[in-house]
Every structure is written in structure tokens, then in C-alpha cells.
Design a protein around this motif. Structure first.
Motif, mmCIF file in Angstrom:
data_model
loop_
_atom_site.group_PDB
_atom_site.id
_atom_site.type_symbol
_atom_site.label_atom_id
_atom_site.label_comp_id
_atom_site.label_asym_id
_atom_site.label_seq_id
_atom_site.Cartn_x
_atom_site.Cartn_y
_atom_site.Cartn_z
ATOM 1 N N MET A 27 0.760 -1.290 0.049
ATOM 2 C CA MET A 27 -0.075 -0.018 -0.184
ATOM 3 C C MET A 27 0.951 1.365 0.229
ATOM 4 N N VAL A 28 0.646 2.374 -0.859
ATOM 5 C CA VAL A 28 1.380 3.535 -1.034
ATOM 6 C C VAL A 28 0.405 4.643 -0.715
ATOM 7 N N GLY A 29 0.842 5.504 0.316
ATOM 8 C CA GLY A 29 -0.314 6.535 0.649
ATOM 9 C C GLY A 29 0.096 7.808 0.190
ATOM 10 N N LEU A 30 -0.520 8.793 -0.286
ATOM 11 C CA LEU A 30 -0.143 10.072 -0.666
ATOM 12 C C LEU A 30 -1.058 11.112 -0.252
ATOM 13 N N ALA A 31 -0.506 12.075 0.445
ATOM 14 C CA ALA A 31 -1.338 13.203 1.166
ATOM 15 C C ALA A 31 -2.187 13.757 0.049
ATOM 16 N N GLY A 32 -3.652 13.982 0.475
ATOM 17 C CA GLY A 32 -4.717 14.464 -0.296
ATOM 18 C C GLY A 32 -5.266 15.610 0.230
ATOM 19 N N PRO A 33 -6.209 16.504 -0.333
ATOM 20 C CA PRO A 33 -6.943 17.511 0.506
ATOM 21 C C PRO A 33 -7.698 17.344 1.684
ATOM 22 N N ALA A 34 -7.552 18.232 2.365
ATOM 23 C CA ALA A 34 -8.338 18.325 3.526
ATOM 24 C C ALA A 34 -8.290 17.255 4.487
ATOM 25 N N GLY A 35 -6.909 16.704 4.598
ATOM 26 C CA GLY A 35 -6.394 15.600 5.764
ATOM 27 C C GLY A 35 -6.645 14.282 5.050
ATOM 28 N N THR A 36 -6.958 14.187 3.788
ATOM 29 C CA THR A 36 -7.264 12.731 3.312
ATOM 30 C C THR A 36 -5.861 12.080 2.952
ATOM 31 N N THR A 37 -5.852 10.937 2.318
ATOM 32 C CA THR A 37 -4.972 10.208 2.196
ATOM 33 C C THR A 37 -5.265 9.313 0.790
ATOM 34 N N PHE A 38 -4.770 9.626 -0.439
ATOM 35 C CA PHE A 38 -5.001 8.663 -1.535
ATOM 36 C C PHE A 38 -4.309 7.585 -1.313
ATOM 37 N N ARG A 39 -4.858 6.162 -1.687
ATOM 38 C CA ARG A 39 -4.390 5.028 -1.585
ATOM 39 C C ARG A 39 -4.224 4.375 -2.683
ATOM 40 N N LEU A 40 -3.282 3.681 -2.902
ATOM 41 C CA LEU A 40 -2.569 2.921 -4.097
ATOM 42 C C LEU A 40 -2.078 1.676 -3.551
ATOM 43 N N GLY A 41 -2.996 0.593 -3.877
ATOM 44 C CA GLY A 41 -2.543 -0.858 -3.353
ATOM 45 C C GLY A 41 -2.679 -1.832 -4.465
ATOM 46 N N TYR A 42 -1.915 -2.798 -4.050
ATOM 47 C CA TYR A 42 -1.945 -3.984 -4.806
ATOM 48 C C TYR A 42 -1.903 -5.357 -4.190
ATOM 49 N N GLU A 43 -3.010 -5.870 -3.913
ATOM 50 C CA GLU A 43 -3.370 -7.234 -3.174
ATOM 51 C C GLU A 43 -3.609 -8.109 -4.285
ATOM 52 N N THR A 44 -4.537 -8.869 -4.311
ATOM 53 C CA THR A 44 -4.729 -9.891 -5.361
ATOM 54 C C THR A 44 -5.227 -9.092 -6.623
ATOM 55 N N VAL A 45 -5.692 -7.795 -6.589
ATOM 56 C CA VAL A 45 -5.919 -7.022 -7.831
ATOM 57 C C VAL A 45 -5.547 -5.798 -7.297
ATOM 58 N N PRO A 46 -5.207 -4.753 -8.076
ATOM 59 C CA PRO A 46 -5.145 -3.241 -7.821
ATOM 60 C C PRO A 46 -5.972 -2.561 -7.258
ATOM 61 N N THR A 47 -5.540 -1.617 -6.323
ATOM 62 C CA THR A 47 -6.736 -0.934 -5.741
ATOM 63 C C THR A 47 -6.561 0.372 -5.732
ATOM 64 N N LEU A 48 -7.720 1.365 -5.611
ATOM 65 C CA LEU A 48 -7.555 2.524 -5.514
ATOM 66 C C LEU A 48 -8.299 3.407 -4.606
ATOM 67 N N GLY A 49 -8.249 4.095 -3.584
ATOM 68 C CA GLY A 49 -9.117 4.507 -2.536
ATOM 69 C C GLY A 49 -8.433 5.751 -1.872
#
Length: 125
Positions: free
Chosen positions: A62-84
């Protein structure tokens, strides 16, 4: 050349050793092919800098990147790629171990509209 490799390895490990670290433990609620499910989740995240984290959560990277208003963009790779995205909605104000409560929403990028909602308790320093 062996000395340079050893120094680079030690420097890399030391940077992770002294980086901010956050351990997470929580529950993940998923919608897979129309079937709801729940499972426990454990993760560890290391701060690369003020805006980026790299770690392991549930069953993948999981890679987390700082987003607006205290949120974090999440890029992940488990069994399939995820975005959240995730949001930390409470942080402890004590010294030493920091605690936090957060919620994350991750979507699978495979086209079948599966998603997961994770509620985590984090312990970090």
C-alpha cells in the motif's frame, strides 16, 4: 564495490528504522460479487516523507499520498490493484505512542465494482 553495497543497504535500513511508523489493526468490510463479507485487517506503514507512506496492509502493498483536507489517496496491490481514500477522523494528543482512528474506502480496479471499507485503530511513533 562490496563496501558500497553494504553502506547503501545499512543506510536504507536505517532510514526505515528511524522513519515514522504506524501499526494498524481493524476490520474490513467487503462487497465481492454481490456477497458482503468481513475480515480482520493488520498493517504497517512507514513515512517516506511528510506526504508519502509505504507499507503493508491486509494482504498486499500500500502506498499513501497526502490529499486535500487531511485525506490520503491509497494505491494498493493485493490480489488485484486498488485505488481509494482514507481519512483519519481522530488522533490522540499524547506523547510517545500516537493513536488514531481512521476509515478507508478502496475500490478494485478490475472492472467488477468490488470495494472494501476498512475501519482501523492505528498506533504510531
Amino acid at each position: 564495490m562490496k563496501l558500497v553495497t553494504k553502506i547503501a543497504t545499512i543506510a536504507t535500513l536505517a532510514s526505515f528504522m528511524f522513519a515514522g511508523m504506524n501499526l494498524t489493526w481493524g476490520n474490513t468490510y467487503t462487497d465481492n460479487d454481490g456477497t458482503m463479507g468481513a475480515a480482520s485487517s493488520f498493517g504497517v506503514h512507514f513515512d517516506v516523507n511528510d506526504n508519502t507512506t509505504v507499507g503493508w496492509e491486509a494482504d498486499g502493498l500500500m502506498v499513501g499520498l497526502a490529499g486535500p483536507a487531511g485525506t490520503t489517496f491509497r494505491l494498493g496491490y493485493e490480489t488485484v490493484p486498488t485505488l481509494g481514500m482514507s481519512y483519519t477522523w481522530w488522533e490522540g494528543a499524547g506523547t510517545g505512542w500516537g493513536t488514531n482512528l481512521s476509515t478507508a474506502l478502496d475500490f478494485d480496479l478490475t472492472g467488477d465494482n468490488d470495494f472494501a471499507v476498512t475501519v482501523n485503530l492505528g498506533l504510531g511513533f
